[in-house]
Scaffold this motif. Structure first.
Motif, mmCIF file in Angstrom:
data_model
loop_
_atom_site.group_PDB
_atom_site.id
_atom_site.type_symbol
_atom_site.label_atom_id
_atom_site.label_comp_id
_atom_site.label_asym_id
_atom_site.label_seq_id
_atom_site.Cartn_x
_atom_site.Cartn_y
_atom_site.Cartn_z
ATOM 1 N N THR A 10 0.837 -1.200 0.000
ATOM 2 C CA THR A 10 0.000 0.000 0.000
ATOM 3 C C THR A 10 0.874 1.253 0.000
ATOM 4 O OG1 THR A 10 -1.752 -1.132 1.234
ATOM 5 C CG2 THR A 10 -1.793 1.271 1.241
ATOM 6 N N GLN A 48 -2.025 6.114 0.779
ATOM 7 C CA GLN A 48 -3.275 5.389 1.010
ATOM 8 C C GLN A 48 -3.304 4.704 2.376
ATOM 9 O OE1 GLN A 48 -4.338 2.821 -2.306
ATOM 10 N NE2 GLN A 48 -3.429 4.237 -3.782
ATOM 11 N N SER A 52 -7.320 2.948 5.310
ATOM 12 C CA SER A 52 -6.210 2.385 4.533
ATOM 13 C C SER A 52 -6.737 1.463 3.437
ATOM 14 C CB SER A 52 -5.263 1.615 5.449
ATOM 15 O OG SER A 52 -4.806 2.436 6.506
ATOM 16 N N THR A 53 -6.061 1.469 2.308
ATOM 17 C CA THR A 53 -6.450 0.645 1.171
ATOM 18 C C THR A 53 -5.528 -0.563 1.063
ATOM 19 O OG1 THR A 53 -7.157 2.624 -0.025
ATOM 20 C CG2 THR A 53 -6.845 0.603 -1.317
#
Length: 522
Positions: A192, A196, A515-516
């Motif tokens: 990540t 992000q 968060s991605t």
């Protein structure tokens, strides 16, 4: 020799061992030289098995698990340091020398005794053979009818069973090492981008704090809970008056009674780090820790305050900490409180002076990792709160330390240990919440939790591995992000509040705050 102190009863030693009967048959049939060699080796092995069982007793009493013959040797250094801090150098040296002599003498004497017994059996071969036959018949009869003495089977194969279990444990440990290396390479947020990660916490003053031995027992045990629950209620009210709100739940720790670093690394890595080999694997990996995620955003300076660290700490890089303040960098000149190098209140005040109060010249926010130590066993002597503006260099604690209980008196008394443990938790929680009232601001977000339950002698031999965890903030949007967790309002989690494995917290926290996931596999 049993493996738990509760099983150390006379009936355990009144059983008929199958290993002795078979051993007698073999020794009677061998020529002199092979007999002596086999008897010496068998005696030494019997002594080693007994020693390992004694270690099991100690580990079960303190850590709630047996001794791992592959991984646990490194803990003896920590145990020696703990004894030195608790009982003093001379006493520790005496205990260490005594234990080494005991182990050596036990192995030698049991080996010699077995050789002598083998020679006696050979000297009376006919009688020995008849005796072995009779004993074998009795053993088979006892087994067939399930004969017992005070609930303990008269026919035993305990030693062989223990050796088999240890062999299986060794094989499983070695297999676990290989399998865990593969698991540690998989990371849902490993790729990540920093942009992000944790977007919903940007600009927040983030503080993660572990309170030593803060477990479910502190909140629910009938001896310890009344004082701790009263403290949590009062502190929740005080924080609310200061504009803070809190939500609390439970995490099941990967460790119990000690080895705090396993709890720290499990929480921060999102991996189940329940032994030393797993810990070494994680520390050597590039697996994303929760603290490192803040550093990876590029928007945070990251700092650790570790009053329990008194030597090099290479783990700093795994946790992504720009700077770590250890026991020698906090300016403390007061007395040690047994194992704890300084009171939590002092450590928190130094965190404020040296870190938290400093203006951020680079425009970044601050993410801090604090490990508090005042509630570390043996819970004697325990610090007391003093006026914050009188902390100075810590010498104000001299009189408090001298007036406190002696560690040797508390260690020897289980009830006293439980009472003093509860008081130590009250002190640590009070120190932390008063610091937050005094120095927290609109952007402060505090996450604090226990690393593990206290030792089994305090929490109970069948206690859970659960520890409390709380998130405290002034900004209602921060707590709104975790509404779906169904945690309890306030600092005291309800008995039926959700319980997660400690390893689940990292991903849940990262996800809750935007968060991605970008998985990484190697």
């Amino acid at each position: 020799m049993p493996t738990t102190l509760n099983s150390l009863k006379p009936t355990q030693f009144m059983r008929l061992p199958a290993e002795a009967i078979l051993g007698a048959v073999v020794l009677v049939s061998l020529p002199r030289r092979p007999r002596i060699v086999l008897a010496a080796c068998s005696g030494a092995l019997a002594a080693v098995v007994a020693i390992l069982n004694m270690l099991d007793m100690g580990f079960n009493e303190y850590l709630g698990r047996g001794f791992n013959v592959i991984l646990d040797w490194s803990l003896f250094g920590d145990a020696q340091s703990y004894l030195k801090d608790t009982l003093g150098g001379p006493a520790t040296s005496g205990i260490t020398v005594g234990l080494i002599l005991f182990v050596l003498l036990l192995i030698v004497l049991v080996a010699l005794a077995t050789v002598r017994l083998g020679n006696l059996l050979a000297a009376h071969k006919a009688g020995s053979s008849r005796g072995a036959l009779i004993a074998g018949t009795v053993w088979i009869t006892c087994t067939a009818f399930g004969l017992q003495l005070s609930g303990v089977p008269l026919a035993a194969d305990h030693a062989a069973a223990v050796v088999k279990l240890r062999t299986v444990a060794i094989r499983n440990t070695l297999r676990d090492e290989a399998e865990f290396k593969k698991v540690a390479k998989v990371d849902a947020f490993g790729n990540t981008p920093g942009s992000q990660l944790l977007p919903d916490l940007r600009g927040k003053d983030m503080i993660f704090t572990f309170i030593e031995s803060y477990g479910r027992s502190a909140i629910e045990d009938p001896i310890m809970a009344p004082g701790v629950d009263e403290t949590l209620a009062a502190d929740t009210k005080a924080l609310s008056k200061a504009g803070f709100a809190a939500k609390s739940g439970w995490l099941t720790s990967a460790t119990y009674g000690g080895s705090s670093w396993l709890g720290h690394s499990t929480t921060m890595s999102g991996l189940w780090v329940n032994n030393q080999q797993r810990y070494r694997t994680v520390m050597a990996s590039d697996h994303l820790s929760l603290t490192d995620a803040f550093k990876k955003t590029g928007d945070y300076d990251t700092v650790g305050v570790m009053p329990g660290i008194q030597k090099g700490w290479p783990e700093q890089s795994f946790y992504g900490l720009d700077k770590v303040y250890n026991a020698f960098q906090l300016g403390y000149q007061g007395p040690k409180f047994s194992w704890s190098t300084m009171p939590d209140q002092y450590a928190l005040e130094q965190f404020q002076k040296q870190v938290h109060s400093k203006p951020r010249t680079d425009g970044k926010a601050l993410m801090s990792l604090l490990i508090l130590t005042s509630s570390h066993q043996p819970w004697a002597p325990i610090p007391k709160m003093v006026p914050w503006d009188q902390l100075g260099n810590g010498s104000i604690f001299d009189a408090i330390q001298k007036a406190g209980n002696k560690a040797s008196d508390v260690i020897a008394d289980s009830t006293k240990s439980r009472e003093e443990y509860g008081k130590s938790i009250q002190y640590s929680v009070n120190s932390l919440t008063q610091w937050l009232e005094r120095y927290g601001n609109d952007n402060t977000v505090l996450v604090f939790l226990g690393d593990h339950q206290p030792i089994a002698r305090v929490s109970g031999s069948h206690a859970s591995r659960d520890v409390p965890i709380s998130i405290v903030a002034k900004d209602p949007k921060v707590l709104a992000k975790v509404d779906s967790w169904n945690w309890t309002d306030g600092l005291r989690p309800a008995h039926d509040a959700p319980v997660w494995k400690m390893s689940a917290f990292r991903d849940k926290f990262l996800t809750a705050y935007g968060s991605t996931p970008h998985p990484k596999t190697n």
